[in-house]
Design a protein around this motif. Structure first.
Motif, PDB file in Angstrom:
ATOM      1  N   SER A  27      10.925  -5.936   3.370  1.00  0.00           N
ATOM      2  CA  SER A  27       9.780  -5.592   4.226  1.00  0.00           C
ATOM      3  C   SER A  27      10.035  -5.969   5.678  1.00  0.00           C
ATOM      4  O   SER A  27       9.883  -5.150   6.583  1.00  0.00           O
ATOM      5  N   SER A 113      11.272  -6.489  -2.151  1.00  0.00           N
ATOM      6  CA  SER A 113      10.139  -6.687  -3.052  1.00  0.00           C
ATOM      7  C   SER A 113       8.921  -5.877  -2.622  1.00  0.00           C
ATOM      8  O   SER A 113       8.051  -5.573  -3.446  1.00  0.00           O
ATOM      9  N   GLY A 114       8.851  -5.513  -1.335  1.00  0.00           N
ATOM     10  CA  GLY A 114       7.759  -4.659  -0.869  1.00  0.00           C
ATOM     11  C   GLY A 114       7.817  -3.254  -1.435  1.00  0.00           C
ATOM     12  O   GLY A 114       6.845  -2.497  -1.341  1.00  0.00           O
ATOM     13  N   ASN A 117       6.253  -4.084  -5.477  1.00  0.00           N
ATOM     14  CA  ASN A 117       5.154  -5.030  -5.704  1.00  0.00           C
ATOM     15  C   ASN A 117       3.865  -4.329  -6.113  1.00  0.00           C
ATOM     16  O   ASN A 117       3.845  -3.125  -6.375  1.00  0.00           O
ATOM     17  N   PHE A 121      -2.242  -5.608   0.066  1.00  0.00           N
ATOM     18  CA  PHE A 121      -1.886  -5.663   1.482  1.00  0.00           C
ATOM     19  C   PHE A 121      -3.007  -6.351   2.257  1.00  0.00           C
ATOM     20  O   PHE A 121      -3.761  -5.722   3.000  1.00  0.00           O
ATOM     21  N   GLN A 212      -4.997  -2.180   0.113  1.00  0.00           N
ATOM     22  CA  GLN A 212      -3.716  -1.870  -0.517  1.00  0.00           C
ATOM     23  C   GLN A 212      -2.972  -0.806   0.276  1.00  0.00           C
ATOM     24  O   GLN A 212      -3.585   0.004   0.986  1.00  0.00           O
ATOM     25  N   ARG A 219       3.295   3.993  -3.649  1.00  0.00           N
ATOM     26  CA  ARG A 219       3.448   2.730  -2.918  1.00  0.00           C
ATOM     27  C   ARG A 219       4.099   3.036  -1.566  1.00  0.00           C
ATOM     28  O   ARG A 219       5.256   3.440  -1.497  1.00  0.00           O
ATOM     29  N   SER A 221       5.708   1.594   0.952  1.00  0.00           N
ATOM     30  CA  SER A 221       6.381   0.356   1.330  1.00  0.00           C
ATOM     31  C   SER A 221       6.737   0.371   2.813  1.00  0.00           C
ATOM     32  O   SER A 221       6.852   1.427   3.439  1.00  0.00           O
ATOM     33  N   SER A 336      -3.634   0.834  -6.719  1.00  0.00           N
ATOM     34  CA  SER A 336      -3.128  -0.415  -7.255  1.00  0.00           C
ATOM     35  C   SER A 336      -3.887  -0.804  -8.520  1.00  0.00           C
ATOM     36  O   SER A 336      -5.093  -0.569  -8.623  1.00  0.00           O
ATOM     37  N   HIS A 465       5.628 -15.414  -4.728  1.00  0.00           N
ATOM     38  CA  HIS A 465       5.278 -15.298  -3.312  1.00  0.00           C
ATOM     39  C   HIS A 465       6.067 -16.326  -2.500  1.00  0.00           C
ATOM     40  O   HIS A 465       5.529 -17.021  -1.659  1.00  0.00           O
ATOM     41  N   THR A 493      10.023 -14.058   4.981  1.00  0.00           N
ATOM     42  CA  THR A 493       9.021 -15.094   4.684  1.00  0.00           C
ATOM     43  C   THR A 493       9.633 -16.481   4.492  1.00  0.00           C
ATOM     44  O   THR A 493       8.894 -17.463   4.364  1.00  0.00           O
ATOM     45  N   ALA A 505       2.482  -9.861   1.359  1.00  0.00           N
ATOM     46  CA  ALA A 505       3.066  -8.561   1.700  1.00  0.00           C
ATOM     47  C   ALA A 505       2.807  -8.187   3.159  1.00  0.00           C
ATOM     48  O   ALA A 505       3.725  -7.785   3.888  1.00  0.00           O
TER      49      ALA A 505
END
Length: 522
Positions: A27, A113-114, A117, A121, A212, A219, A221, A336, A465, A493, A505
């Motif tokens: 991400s 991972s984005g 997932n 959001f 989301q 998705r 992303s 989602s 996370h 992150t 996210a």
């Protein structure tokens, strides 16, 4: 034998002349590459260990489908699967903590991972910004982050306002109403929780729909929305299947990375190197490169070039999953699988989250959970700290990951309170309209702190996370620059000093935007 980085630099002869080499297209990395390459004079190379689809049509179906997290199943081709363990609680706790191991899955393609997932959001909260600004400076304050938060989104529900964006890359919408979310909201309101219709607005929490980045079941992303539209730029080079093994550091400066491509060793050089491989792979790369706790590195024969506490403050949210059985056939959610959430506080003030699923858990994560059982996730604040260390100087060997869940009485008190709230809500008259409780603890167990502690410990899980493995303030500064090493930054992150109050996210995208802003103005 200690690593000879000058010898490593001679191991291959890769492309020369990039201004920035970004390692990892998750991400934050995807956002960073797209933003930096907006300047046609800046030559940007993005290296991704997984696959690198170049159009939405090339993105695998499991990554496109935002109604499940099927690609997050351990062993899936679109994920890296790591093993993690749980640190034992303090000896005075008196609770039995079984030896637990977890499969931790991270995305294995552009988007990271984005791209796999749950489509959650939700922005960081004011308290998160305050903590980040204290560690990294004013760039991370709520006031200075707001323009970037607005620029990243097209808010489908609220449009362009003082707090929302109307023309950014990522479409954000609140989950549509669903019988499960309606019943859960009714139960929360009856219990005294406030309504919280916009969880991306400043506020004290409550119950409401989850923002989301899933539209039409897809998705969206950060890689799809930021990076793929930028691939036509001549100054942006994106390569998949490149496994970076370490950063090359000469005389205190990062000059490139050593990698393997189709089994061959090569070197990619640049004026700056940015690690954006995620909060597991980035600290591992730092340590393999001689950047980390000196004693740990020497134990693996790695020459230390910067003695920094990499991997020593791992932060993540613990989770306890309850389940309920629908009383009738329910429609599939529009987007989602987690349409609604309650954000509340424990008696000591720490926030927790109840996230309610509207699809059976075995459909959300195939192979996990009883058929037809809807999950109710009790997500706890990231108060305990874990660690991430090397187990070998071999880049192919996974790191040792340890979570610090339930480490002290405060953590256990928060967990008890959150589970009691969840049990009351899912057994309430309002929620019973759609489902009945399967496995929430009974009244006798709920009333016994010690027994409830043991029950929680037996089922504690992770939300995956992970944050704070190369945090601002101790490993890097607020612009992501690694302390003591010129030309090297962190942009994922790992950099956050703690996991945000809510899922990370949107925070990961903010990291990419913030570091891009810092690099453009440097």
């Amino acid at each position: 034998m200690p690593h000879d980085q000058s010898a490593a630099a001679r191991a291959g002869d890769g492309p020369r002349g990039f201004d920035v080499v970004i390692v990892g297209g998750g991400s934050a990395g995807a956002v960073l590459a797209a933003r930096l390459s907006e300047d046609p004079a800046r030559r940007v190379l993005l290296l991704e260990a997984g696959s690198a689809p170049r159009t939405p049509a090339e993105v695998p179906d499991a990554a496109l489908d935002g109604t499940t997290v099927a690609a997050s199943v351990p062993g899936h081709a679109l994920g890296w699967t790591y093993r993690a363990s749980l640190l034992a609680p303090d000896a005075a706790s008196g609770i039995h903590m079984p030896q637990r191991e977890y499969d931790v899955v991270r995305g294995r393609l552009i988007g990271g991972s984005g791209a796999v997932n749950g489509g959650y959001f939700v922005r960081p909260r004011p308290a998160d910004h305050a903590e980040w600004a204290a560690a990294g400076g004013d760039a991370w304050s709520e006031e200075n982050a707001l323009p970037l938060l607005r620029a990243m989104e097209t808010d489908v529900d609220y449009g362009d306002t003082e707090i929302h964006g109307g023309s950014g890359p990522i479409p954000v919408r609140r989950a549509a109403e669903h019988p499960v979310s309606q019943a859960f909201e009714a139960a929360c309101l009856a219990a005294g929780s406030p309504s919280d219709p916009d969880k991306n607005a400043p506020g004290g929490g409550g119950v409401g729909p989850v923002p989301q980045n899933v539209t039409d079941g897809v998705r969206r992303s950060p890689a799809m929305q930021y990076l793929l539209p930028a691939l036509s730029r001549e100054n942006l080079d994106v390569r998949g299947g490149v496994a970076v093994m370490r950063v090359i550091v000469r005389s205190g400066r990062a000059v490139g990375v050593e990698a393997t491509v189709a089994g061959d060793r090569t070197v990619f050089t640049g004026e700056e190197v940015v690690l954006a491989s995620g909060a597991i792979a980035t600290p591992q790369l730092l340590q393999l490169s001689g950047i980390g706790p000196a004693d740990d590195l020497r134990a693996h024969g790695i020459r230390c070039v910067a003695d920094l506490p990499v991997g020593q403050a791992l932060s993540d949210h613990a989770s306890i999953t309850l389940s309920v059985t629908p009383r009738t056939t329910l429609p599939a959610p529009d987007g989602s699988p987690f349409p609604t959430a309650l954000h509340a506080s424990a008696l000591t003030g720490e926030p927790f989250e109840l996230l309610v699923g509207a699809r059976p858990l075995d459909e959300i994560v195939p192979g996990i959970g009883a058929p037809n059982a809807l999950p109710v996730m009790v997500n706890l604040p990231a108060t305990g700290r874990g660690s991430l260390t090397l187990q070998s100087d071999d880049p192919a060997a996974p790191p040792l990951i340890r979570y610090g869940y339930l480490a002290d009485e405060r953590d256990r008190g928060i967990a008890r309170h959150a589970v009691r709230v969840a049990a009351d809500l899912i057994r309430s008259r309002e929620f019973a309209v759609v489902a009945e409780s399967d496995d929430a603890p009974g009244a006798r167990l709920l009333a016994d702190d010690g027994a409830l502690d043991t029950w929680v410990a037996s089922g504690i899980g992770t939300t995956v996370h992970t944050c704070a493995t190369a945090p601002m303030g101790t490993v890097a500064d607020g612009a992501g620059r690694v302390l003591g090493i010129d030309g090297l930054r962190v942009a994922d992150t790992s950099l956050l000093p703690a996991a945000p109050t809510r899922g990370p996210a949107a925070s990961a995208v903010l990291v990419g935007e913030t570091i891009a802003r810092a690099m453009r103005t440097a």
